[in-house]
Design a protein around this motif. Structure first.
Motif, PDB file in Angstrom:
ATOM      1  N   HIS A 244      49.828 -53.676  -9.728  1.00  0.00           N
ATOM      2  CA  HIS A 244      50.517 -52.791 -10.670  1.00  0.00           C
ATOM      3  C   HIS A 244      52.029 -52.859 -10.420  1.00  0.00           C
ATOM      4  CE1 HIS A 244      46.606 -51.253 -11.813  1.00  0.00           C
ATOM      5  NE2 HIS A 244      46.350 -50.894 -10.562  1.00  0.00           N
ATOM      6  N   ARG A 245      52.590 -54.002 -10.692  1.00  0.00           N
ATOM      7  CA  ARG A 245      54.009 -54.232 -10.389  1.00  0.00           C
ATOM      8  C   ARG A 245      54.919 -53.215 -11.089  1.00  0.00           C
ATOM      9  NH1 ARG A 245      54.410 -59.235  -7.941  1.00  0.00           N
ATOM     10  NH2 ARG A 245      52.632 -60.636  -8.272  1.00  0.00           N
ATOM     11  N   LEU A 246      54.601 -52.868 -12.337  1.00  0.00           N
ATOM     12  CA  LEU A 246      55.476 -51.975 -13.095  1.00  0.00           C
ATOM     13  C   LEU A 246      55.479 -50.561 -12.534  1.00  0.00           C
ATOM     14  CD1 LEU A 246      54.672 -53.131 -16.766  1.00  0.00           C
ATOM     15  CD2 LEU A 246      56.608 -53.779 -15.308  1.00  0.00           C
ATOM     16  N   ASN A 247      54.433 -50.192 -11.809  1.00  0.00           N
ATOM     17  CA  ASN A 247      54.360 -48.843 -11.250  1.00  0.00           C
ATOM     18  C   ASN A 247      54.741 -48.792  -9.778  1.00  0.00           C
ATOM     19  OD1 ASN A 247      51.976 -49.207 -13.373  1.00  0.00           O
ATOM     20  ND2 ASN A 247      52.717 -47.100 -13.504  1.00  0.00           N
ATOM     21  N   ALA A 248      54.981 -49.960  -9.177  1.00  0.00           N
ATOM     22  CA  ALA A 248      55.230 -50.011  -7.739  1.00  0.00           C
ATOM     23  C   ALA A 248      56.513 -49.275  -7.355  1.00  0.00           C
ATOM     24  CB  ALA A 248      55.298 -51.457  -7.276  1.00  0.00           C
TER      25      ALA A 248
ATOM     26  N   ALA B  28      40.607 -49.855  -2.399  1.00  0.00           N
ATOM     27  CA  ALA B  28      40.343 -50.634  -3.606  1.00  0.00           C
ATOM     28  C   ALA B  28      40.082 -49.718  -4.799  1.00  0.00           C
ATOM     29  CB  ALA B  28      39.157 -51.572  -3.382  1.00  0.00           C
ATOM     30  N   GLU B  29      39.335 -48.658  -4.576  1.00  0.00           N
ATOM     31  CA  GLU B  29      39.042 -47.735  -5.668  1.00  0.00           C
ATOM     32  C   GLU B  29      40.308 -47.024  -6.151  1.00  0.00           C
ATOM     33  OE1 GLU B  29      36.085 -45.208  -4.012  1.00  0.00           O
ATOM     34  OE2 GLU B  29      34.409 -46.563  -4.494  1.00  0.00           O
ATOM     35  N   ALA B  30      41.186 -46.649  -5.218  1.00  0.00           N
ATOM     36  CA  ALA B  30      42.435 -45.990  -5.607  1.00  0.00           C
ATOM     37  C   ALA B  30      43.322 -46.929  -6.425  1.00  0.00           C
ATOM     38  CB  ALA B  30      43.180 -45.503  -4.366  1.00  0.00           C
ATOM     39  N   ILE B  31      43.357 -48.194  -6.035  1.00  0.00           N
ATOM     40  CA  ILE B  31      44.163 -49.170  -6.776  1.00  0.00           C
ATOM     41  C   ILE B  31      43.595 -49.376  -8.171  1.00  0.00           C
ATOM     42  CG2 ILE B  31      44.848 -51.607  -6.864  1.00  0.00           C
ATOM     43  CD1 ILE B  31      44.970 -51.547  -3.791  1.00  0.00           C
ATOM     44  N   ARG B  32      42.265 -49.451  -8.275  1.00  0.00           N
ATOM     45  CA  ARG B  32      41.632 -49.692  -9.565  1.00  0.00           C
ATOM     46  C   ARG B  32      41.596 -48.437 -10.437  1.00  0.00           C
ATOM     47  NH1 ARG B  32      42.123 -53.916 -11.309  1.00  0.00           N
ATOM     48  NH2 ARG B  32      40.139 -54.221 -12.359  1.00  0.00           N
ATOM     49  N   ALA B  33      41.921 -47.268  -9.861  1.00  0.00           N
ATOM     50  CA  ALA B  33      41.876 -46.005 -10.604  1.00  0.00           C
ATOM     51  C   ALA B  33      43.195 -45.699 -11.300  1.00  0.00           C
ATOM     52  CB  ALA B  33      41.490 -44.860  -9.672  1.00  0.00           C
ATOM     53  N   GLN B  34      44.033 -46.707 -11.494  1.00  0.00           N
ATOM     54  CA  GLN B  34      45.281 -46.516 -12.231  1.00  0.00           C
ATOM     55  C   GLN B  34      44.971 -45.964 -13.622  1.00  0.00           C
ATOM     56  OE1 GLN B  34      48.099 -46.704 -10.933  1.00  0.00           O
ATOM     57  NE2 GLN B  34      49.672 -47.133 -12.451  1.00  0.00           N
TER      58      GLN B  34
ATOM     59  N   MET C  55      46.608 -43.525  -6.236  1.00  0.00           N
ATOM     60  CA  MET C  55      47.269 -44.205  -5.120  1.00  0.00           C
ATOM     61  C   MET C  55      48.175 -43.256  -4.358  1.00  0.00           C
ATOM     62  SD  MET C  55      47.922 -46.652  -3.112  1.00  0.00           S
ATOM     63  CE  MET C  55      46.625 -47.658  -3.839  1.00  0.00           C
ATOM     64  N   LEU C  56      48.883 -42.380  -5.056  1.00  0.00           N
ATOM     65  CA  LEU C  56      49.748 -41.414  -4.374  1.00  0.00           C
ATOM     66  C   LEU C  56      48.919 -40.489  -3.478  1.00  0.00           C
ATOM     67  CD1 LEU C  56      52.195 -40.465  -7.274  1.00  0.00           C
ATOM     68  CD2 LEU C  56      52.719 -41.834  -5.249  1.00  0.00           C
ATOM     69  N   GLU C  57      47.770 -40.062  -3.970  1.00  0.00           N
ATOM     70  CA  GLU C  57      46.899 -39.207  -3.168  1.00  0.00           C
ATOM     71  C   GLU C  57      46.415 -39.939  -1.923  1.00  0.00           C
ATOM     72  OE1 GLU C  57      43.598 -36.164  -4.523  1.00  0.00           O
ATOM     73  OE2 GLU C  57      42.788 -38.218  -4.544  1.00  0.00           O
ATOM     74  N   LEU C  58      46.052 -41.211  -2.080  1.00  0.00           N
ATOM     75  CA  LEU C  58      45.595 -42.008  -0.942  1.00  0.00           C
ATOM     76  C   LEU C  58      46.699 -42.160   0.091  1.00  0.00           C
ATOM     77  CD1 LEU C  58      43.228 -43.970   0.084  1.00  0.00           C
ATOM     78  CD2 LEU C  58      44.718 -45.776  -0.793  1.00  0.00           C
ATOM     79  N   LEU C  59      47.907 -42.501  -0.353  1.00  0.00           N
ATOM     80  CA  LEU C  59      49.009 -42.717   0.579  1.00  0.00           C
ATOM     81  C   LEU C  59      49.407 -41.421   1.284  1.00  0.00           C
ATOM     82  CD1 LEU C  59      51.258 -45.216  -1.423  1.00  0.00           C
ATOM     83  CD2 LEU C  59      49.570 -45.710   0.350  1.00  0.00           C
TER      84      LEU C  59
END
Length: 383
Positions: free
Chosen positions: A310-314, A265-271, A283-287
């Motif tokens: 974050h559809r535009l960045n998916a 959740a934190e990685a998603i919100r850290a956009q 998110m890249l670091e998490l994955l």
């Protein structure tokens, strides 16, 4: 984790309390078996025989992995929350309701009601005489259409059935007085929708059996909840709605059985976090971490949640997935750089096919597993 017999007994009782607090029905002997398996023992008797006069050191990470494997998938959510508690979790409901009932069991109630109402032939409109009564008997119990006091059900994590405590009259209420009630109850029982039980220890109950496709419906509803929270936050952003998005992501990941929900959740919100060179750096670091740890399904679920918000960045994040899975195959399946390069040369569409499966975690996991097996077979032939 434990090293002595007393420690193992304590862990089994703690596990039982954890599931009780969620509203799950997991007998103590089942918890003992899981704890034994997690410790590397065949069963509880094997554990007792080996630890009665001695001790054994345990690796914490291995213990957790084996405990998850020893329990049904539905148990992953409560365990993940216990290991990584959400600091912003809501207060317990009180009134005799298990503290985590709404988080851990209520999603199953909603998903079960939706599937029975829309897909179970005997309940769908047009299924013949008694359809409305049958629908009220099943969906009415699940949604408490009569209001007032109704004891909360317990979930069997093995079968995903919901047990509503009480006799026929107290659970079905006015429907039990209908002249066709006994006939329709027999029909629903024979069809495997309902079951009347009288457990020696737990007493009488009405069991609503799980419809086909329940885990998939649970995942669908979890994603919808996140989408709705994001829409509300976009419309009226404030501290509460921001926090609600994070909490909803956390709850959705728990429902999907993903560990490290707070971290995801934190990685998603850290956009757009300033410490990363790309907007989706967190998110890249998490994955990448999930890939190197071998957590393929968590990888897909994390991406899926990210793509909802974050559809535009998916698309950008998905484009990095093939390389990350390449590192996973090297780390966990011993695939050499040479074999990997040859594979990509022989399968130029592999990366695109992998990206297409990302929206479906089970399909993604299967695709990666199939790839790993094919590569391992190729390596063996080459040797």
């Amino acid at each position: 984790m434990y090293s002595t017999l007393d420690g193992a007994k304590a862990r089994a009782k703690e596990l039982k309390r954890l599931f009780d607090d969620s509203g799950f029905h997991v007998p103590l002997h089942r918890c003992q078996t899981a704890v034994a398996n997690a410790g590397g023992f065949q069963d509880w008797h094997d554990l007792q025989a080996n630890l009665r006069t001695g001790s054994r050191s345990q690796d914490g990470d291995a213990y957790r992995r084996r405990l998850l494997a020893a329990l049904p998938p539905a148990c992953r959510g409560p365990l993940a929350e216990a290991w990584n508690p959400d600091p912003d979790a809501e207060d317990p409901p009180g009134d005799g309701i298990p503290p985590n009932f709404f988080r851990d069991v209520m999603p199953y109630v909603f998903a079960t009601e939706v599937l029975h109402r829309t897909q179970t032939p005997l309940i769908r409109p047009g299924s013949g005489t008694g359809q409305r009564l049958r629908q009220a008997m099943v969906c009415g119990v699940l949604m408490n259409i009569h209001g007032g006091h109704q004891r909360t059900p317990t979930l069997d994590p093995e079968t995903l059935a919901l047990d509503y405590p009480g006799d026929i009259a107290s659970v079905f209420r006015s429907e039990a007085k209908h002249p066709r009630f006994a006939r329709e109850l027999a029909v629903l029982t024979e069809a495997g929708v309902l079951e009347v039980i009288d457990d020696r220890q737990r007493g009488p109950a009405i069991r609503v059996l799980a419809p086909v496709g329940l885990p998939d419906e649970l995942a669908r509803q979890a994603v919808l909840d996140v989408e709705y929270a994001v829409q509300v936050n976009d419309f009226e952003a404030d501290d509460y709605t921001e926090g609600r998005v994070t909490r909803t992501i956390h709850e959705a990941l728990l429902a999907l059985g993903v560990d490290d929900t707070v971290k995801v959740a934190e990685a998603i919100r850290a956009q757009h976090a300033p410490e990363y060179v790309t907007p989706s750096g967190a998110m890249l670091e998490l994955l990448r971490g999930f890939a190197l740890e071998g957590r393929v399904r968590a990888f897909a679920h994390g991406y899926r949640m990210f793509s909802v918000i974050h559809r535009l960045n998916a698309t950008f994040v998905a484009a990095q997935a093939p390389a990350m899975i390449g590192h996973y195959l090297a780390a966990h399946h011993g695939v050499s750089d040479q074999a990997w390069a040859q594979w990509l040369k022989r399968h130029p569409d592999w990366g695109g096919q992998l990206r297409e499966t990302l929206a479906d975690p089970a399909r993604f996991e299967g695709f990666v597993s199939t790839t790993a097996a094919a590569l391992e077979a190729g390596e063996s032939e080459a040797a």
